[in-house]
Design a protein around this motif. Structure first.
Motif, PDB file in Angstrom:
ATOM      1  N   GLN B  56      35.108  40.012  41.950  1.00  0.00           N
ATOM      2  CA  GLN B  56      36.564  39.822  42.717  1.00  0.00           C
ATOM      3  C   GLN B  56      37.629  40.087  42.377  1.00  0.00           C
ATOM      4  OE1 GLN B  56      35.041  36.618  45.344  1.00  0.00           O
ATOM      5  NE2 GLN B  56      33.615  37.729  46.545  1.00  0.00           N
ATOM      6  N   GLN B  57      37.486  39.373  41.127  1.00  0.00           N
ATOM      7  CA  GLN B  57      39.046  39.138  40.592  1.00  0.00           C
ATOM      8  C   GLN B  57      39.536  40.616  40.093  1.00  0.00           C
ATOM      9  OE1 GLN B  57      39.030  36.574  37.281  1.00  0.00           O
ATOM     10  NE2 GLN B  57      41.262  36.514  36.928  1.00  0.00           N
ATOM     11  N   ASN B  58      40.606  40.772  40.569  1.00  0.00           N
ATOM     12  CA  ASN B  58      41.388  42.017  39.931  1.00  0.00           C
ATOM     13  C   ASN B  58      41.428  42.084  38.403  1.00  0.00           C
ATOM     14  OD1 ASN B  58      41.259  43.206  42.475  1.00  0.00           O
ATOM     15  ND2 ASN B  58      43.349  42.020  43.048  1.00  0.00           N
ATOM     16  N   ALA B  59      41.195  43.471  37.798  1.00  0.00           N
ATOM     17  CA  ALA B  59      41.469  43.523  36.337  1.00  0.00           C
ATOM     18  C   ALA B  59      42.789  43.598  36.055  1.00  0.00           C
ATOM     19  CB  ALA B  59      40.718  44.882  35.999  1.00  0.00           C
ATOM     20  N   THR B  60      43.299  43.210  34.976  1.00  0.00           N
ATOM     21  CA  THR B  60      44.845  43.477  34.562  1.00  0.00           C
ATOM     22  C   THR B  60      44.656  43.862  33.113  1.00  0.00           C
ATOM     23  OG1 THR B  60      45.051  41.003  34.091  1.00  0.00           O
ATOM     24  CG2 THR B  60      45.779  41.792  36.167  1.00  0.00           C
ATOM     25  N   GLU B  61      45.463  44.631  32.741  1.00  0.00           N
ATOM     26  CA  GLU B  61      45.504  44.943  31.224  1.00  0.00           C
ATOM     27  C   GLU B  61      47.311  45.162  30.999  1.00  0.00           C
ATOM     28  OE1 GLU B  61      43.805  45.432  27.707  1.00  0.00           O
ATOM     29  OE2 GLU B  61      42.669  45.394  29.746  1.00  0.00           O
ATOM     30  N   ASN B  62      47.907  43.987  30.455  1.00  0.00           N
ATOM     31  CA  ASN B  62      49.319  44.061  30.134  1.00  0.00           C
ATOM     32  C   ASN B  62      50.093  44.579  31.349  1.00  0.00           C
ATOM     33  OD1 ASN B  62      48.701  43.350  27.380  1.00  0.00           O
ATOM     34  ND2 ASN B  62      48.142  45.639  26.862  1.00  0.00           N
ATOM     35  N   ARG B  63      50.782  45.817  31.405  1.00  0.00           N
ATOM     36  CA  ARG B  63      51.673  46.030  32.513  1.00  0.00           C
ATOM     37  C   ARG B  63      50.659  46.625  33.646  1.00  0.00           C
ATOM     38  NH1 ARG B  63      54.395  49.982  31.878  1.00  0.00           N
ATOM     39  NH2 ARG B  63      53.706  50.688  29.866  1.00  0.00           N
ATOM     40  N   PHE B  64      49.552  46.844  33.769  1.00  0.00           N
ATOM     41  CA  PHE B  64      48.762  47.645  34.507  1.00  0.00           C
ATOM     42  C   PHE B  64      47.770  46.457  35.260  1.00  0.00           C
ATOM     43  CE2 PHE B  64      49.845  51.896  33.362  1.00  0.00           C
ATOM     44  CZ  PHE B  64      50.085  51.702  31.903  1.00  0.00           C
ATOM     45  N   SER B  65      47.884  46.681  36.452  1.00  0.00           N
ATOM     46  CA  SER B  65      46.796  45.924  37.251  1.00  0.00           C
ATOM     47  C   SER B  65      46.173  46.552  38.436  1.00  0.00           C
ATOM     48  CB  SER B  65      47.520  44.492  37.782  1.00  0.00           C
ATOM     49  OG  SER B  65      48.614  45.028  38.667  1.00  0.00           O
ATOM     50  N   VAL B  66      45.288  46.165  39.082  1.00  0.00           N
ATOM     51  CA  VAL B  66      44.564  46.989  40.085  1.00  0.00           C
ATOM     52  C   VAL B  66      44.404  46.000  41.253  1.00  0.00           C
ATOM     53  CG1 VAL B  66      43.026  48.575  38.614  1.00  0.00           C
ATOM     54  CG2 VAL B  66      42.188  46.257  39.464  1.00  0.00           C
ATOM     55  N   ASN B  67      44.509  46.522  42.464  1.00  0.00           N
ATOM     56  CA  ASN B  67      44.293  45.769  43.638  1.00  0.00           C
ATOM     57  C   ASN B  67      42.961  46.635  44.150  1.00  0.00           C
ATOM     58  OD1 ASN B  67      44.043  44.695  45.916  1.00  0.00           O
ATOM     59  ND2 ASN B  67      45.978  45.304  46.888  1.00  0.00           N
ATOM     60  N   PHE B  68      41.909  45.762  44.142  1.00  0.00           N
ATOM     61  CA  PHE B  68      40.659  46.181  44.337  1.00  0.00           C
ATOM     62  C   PHE B  68      40.034  45.785  45.564  1.00  0.00           C
ATOM     63  CE2 PHE B  68      36.445  47.453  44.384  1.00  0.00           C
ATOM     64  CZ  PHE B  68      35.524  46.679  44.285  1.00  0.00           C
ATOM     65  N   GLN B  69      40.096  46.389  46.820  1.00  0.00           N
ATOM     66  CA  GLN B  69      39.406  45.992  47.949  1.00  0.00           C
ATOM     67  C   GLN B  69      38.376  46.609  48.259  1.00  0.00           C
ATOM     68  OE1 GLN B  69      41.273  43.809  49.925  1.00  0.00           O
ATOM     69  NE2 GLN B  69      42.849  43.703  48.434  1.00  0.00           N
ATOM     70  N   LYS B  70      37.125  45.859  48.079  1.00  0.00           N
ATOM     71  CA  LYS B  70      35.754  46.606  47.934  1.00  0.00           C
ATOM     72  C   LYS B  70      35.517  46.731  49.611  1.00  0.00           C
ATOM     73  CE  LYS B  70      31.006  45.828  46.391  1.00  0.00           C
ATOM     74  NZ  LYS B  70      30.321  44.802  45.793  1.00  0.00           N
ATOM     75  N   ALA B  71      35.772  46.025  50.388  1.00  0.00           N
ATOM     76  CA  ALA B  71      35.323  46.338  51.873  1.00  0.00           C
ATOM     77  C   ALA B  71      36.142  47.564  52.567  1.00  0.00           C
ATOM     78  CB  ALA B  71      35.620  45.288  52.838  1.00  0.00           C
ATOM     79  N   ALA B  72      37.406  47.845  51.869  1.00  0.00           N
ATOM     80  CA  ALA B  72      38.259  48.775  52.328  1.00  0.00           C
ATOM     81  C   ALA B  72      37.962  49.986  51.164  1.00  0.00           C
ATOM     82  CB  ALA B  72      39.443  48.438  52.392  1.00  0.00           C
ATOM     83  N   LYS B  73      37.208  49.893  50.206  1.00  0.00           N
ATOM     84  CA  LYS B  73      36.801  50.933  49.289  1.00  0.00           C
ATOM     85  C   LYS B  73      38.102  51.409  48.810  1.00  0.00           C
ATOM     86  CE  LYS B  73      32.288  51.907  51.083  1.00  0.00           C
ATOM     87  NZ  LYS B  73      31.297  52.710  51.749  1.00  0.00           N
ATOM     88  N   SER B  74      38.961  50.741  48.409  1.00  0.00           N
ATOM     89  CA  SER B  74      40.541  51.037  47.849  1.00  0.00           C
ATOM     90  C   SER B  74      40.330  50.520  46.528  1.00  0.00           C
ATOM     91  CB  SER B  74      41.481  50.606  48.742  1.00  0.00           C
ATOM     92  OG  SER B  74      42.620  50.547  48.279  1.00  0.00           O
ATOM     93  N   PHE B  75      41.249  51.031  45.511  1.00  0.00           N
ATOM     94  CA  PHE B  75      41.169  50.767  44.131  1.00  0.00           C
ATOM     95  C   PHE B  75      42.622  51.250  43.788  1.00  0.00           C
ATOM     96  CE2 PHE B  75      39.770  49.178  40.236  1.00  0.00           C
ATOM     97  CZ  PHE B  75      40.069  50.385  39.428  1.00  0.00           C
ATOM     98  N   SER B  76      43.766  50.461  43.900  1.00  0.00           N
ATOM     99  CA  SER B  76      45.005  50.977  43.543  1.00  0.00           C
ATOM    100  C   SER B  76      45.504  50.551  42.174  1.00  0.00           C
ATOM    101  CB  SER B  76      46.086  50.668  44.487  1.00  0.00           C
ATOM    102  OG  SER B  76      46.346  49.220  44.946  1.00  0.00           O
ATOM    103  N   LEU B  77      46.297  51.256  41.540  1.00  0.00           N
ATOM    104  CA  LEU B  77      46.664  50.739  40.255  1.00  0.00           C
ATOM    105  C   LEU B  77      48.271  50.522  40.425  1.00  0.00           C
ATOM    106  CD1 LEU B  77      46.295  50.804  36.917  1.00  0.00           C
ATOM    107  CD2 LEU B  77      47.238  53.215  37.182  1.00  0.00           C
ATOM    108  N   LYS B  78      48.775  49.306  39.915  1.00  0.00           N
ATOM    109  CA  LYS B  78      50.168  49.047  39.930  1.00  0.00           C
ATOM    110  C   LYS B  78      50.524  48.975  38.492  1.00  0.00           C
ATOM    111  CE  LYS B  78      52.087  44.744  40.377  1.00  0.00           C
ATOM    112  NZ  LYS B  78      52.363  43.532  41.096  1.00  0.00           N
ATOM    113  N   ILE B  79      51.600  49.829  38.175  1.00  0.00           N
ATOM    114  CA  ILE B  79      52.369  49.801  36.870  1.00  0.00           C
ATOM    115  C   ILE B  79      53.538  49.054  36.939  1.00  0.00           C
ATOM    116  CG2 ILE B  79      53.278  51.184  35.062  1.00  0.00           C
ATOM    117  CD1 ILE B  79      51.243  53.565  36.185  1.00  0.00           C
ATOM    118  N   SER B  80      53.852  47.848  36.050  1.00  0.00           N
ATOM    119  CA  SER B  80      54.928  47.000  36.164  1.00  0.00           C
ATOM    120  C   SER B  80      55.952  47.588  35.064  1.00  0.00           C
ATOM    121  CB  SER B  80      54.654  45.562  36.104  1.00  0.00           C
ATOM    122  OG  SER B  80      53.821  45.383  37.358  1.00  0.00           O
ATOM    123  N   ASP B  81      57.182  47.289  35.000  1.00  0.00           N
ATOM    124  CA  ASP B  81      58.060  47.638  34.158  1.00  0.00           C
ATOM    125  C   ASP B  81      58.041  49.079  33.469  1.00  0.00           C
ATOM    126  OD1 ASP B  81      58.738  46.181  30.778  1.00  0.00           O
ATOM    127  OD2 ASP B  81      60.009  47.338  32.227  1.00  0.00           O
TER     128      ASP B  81
END
Lengths: 111, 113
Positions: B56-81
């Motif tokens: 359930q926990q969203n993965a993060t990798e330095n400036r990259f993180s995801v918003n994983f919404q399993k029920a909605a079948k959505s997997f967005s990528l956020k790039i910070s800075d």
């Protein structure tokens, strides 16, 4: 050391010729793949092998013949090349459904 | 059959700002993996981040993180800075079990100085 290496990086050839692309991985992975990336950047799986056995053949013309002599190698031979075969071909490997590690790609241009 | 949809062919972001790339997928499986790959002009496919569907926990990798919404079948990528080196094609992919990764059509990210 390159994890997944494929050769050659570039291949320019005439229609009707036969060519091969070689791929080797030194990661100890059990699964290897060939993907085709077209001019619109769409990536589509062609073949996958698990422990040298063909698992997936995604309706690829039989002019394309993969060969896996061992777990670390998956080569792609293409007969009677056509203009539509021009693309970037990627080899990749993974351990189960783990991270897929890709080679650097082979740009094939058929003239 | 599994499918992956990336509805944004191209995105732009100002250097140092944050951008989110969208990805939706369809699968009938309950156990699968999701990935974001980056392809810079060098052509190399580089893994950015991976998410196991059972986590359930969203993965993060330095400036990259995801918003994983399993029920909605959505997997967005956020790039910070955002940095100039982030400019690339970004591909969302799904894999179940083994043997096959299905990729989306990609989003071209431009980073403006």
């Amino acid at each position: 050391d390159t994890a997944v290496s494929q050769t050659p990086k570039y291949l320019v050839t005439q229609m009707g010729n036969d060519k091969s692309i070689k791929c080797e991985q030194n990661l100890g992975h059990d699964t290897m793949y060939w993907y085709k990336q077209d001019s619109k950047k769409f990536l589509k799986i062609m073949f996958s092998y698990n422990n040298k056995e063909l698992i997936i053949n995604e309706t690829v013309p039989n002019r394309f013949s993969p060969k896996s002599p061992d777990k670390a190698h998956l080569n792609l031979h293409i007969n009677s090349l056509e203009l539509g075969d021009s693309a970037v071909y990627f080899c990749a490997s993974s351990q189960g459904a783990g991270v897929g590690i890709f080679g650097s790609g082979t740009q094939l241009s058929v003239l | 059959a599994q499918t992956v949809t990336q509805s944004q062919p191209e995105m732009s972001v100002q250097e140092a700002e944050t951008v989110t790339l969208s990805c939706t997928y369809d699968t009938s499986e309950s156990d699968y993996y999701l990935f974001w790959y980056k392809q810079p002009p060098s052509r190399q496919m580089i893994l950015v981040i991976r998410q196991e569907a059972y986590k359930q926990q969203n993965a993060t990798e330095n400036r990259f993180s995801v918003n994983f919404q399993k029920a909605a079948k959505s997997f967005s990528l956020k790039i910070s800075d955002s940095q100039l080196g982030d400019a690339a094609m970004y591909f969302c992919a799904i894999a179940r079990g083994t043997y096959k990764y299905i990729f989306g059509t990609g989003t071209r990210l431009k980073v403006l100085a």
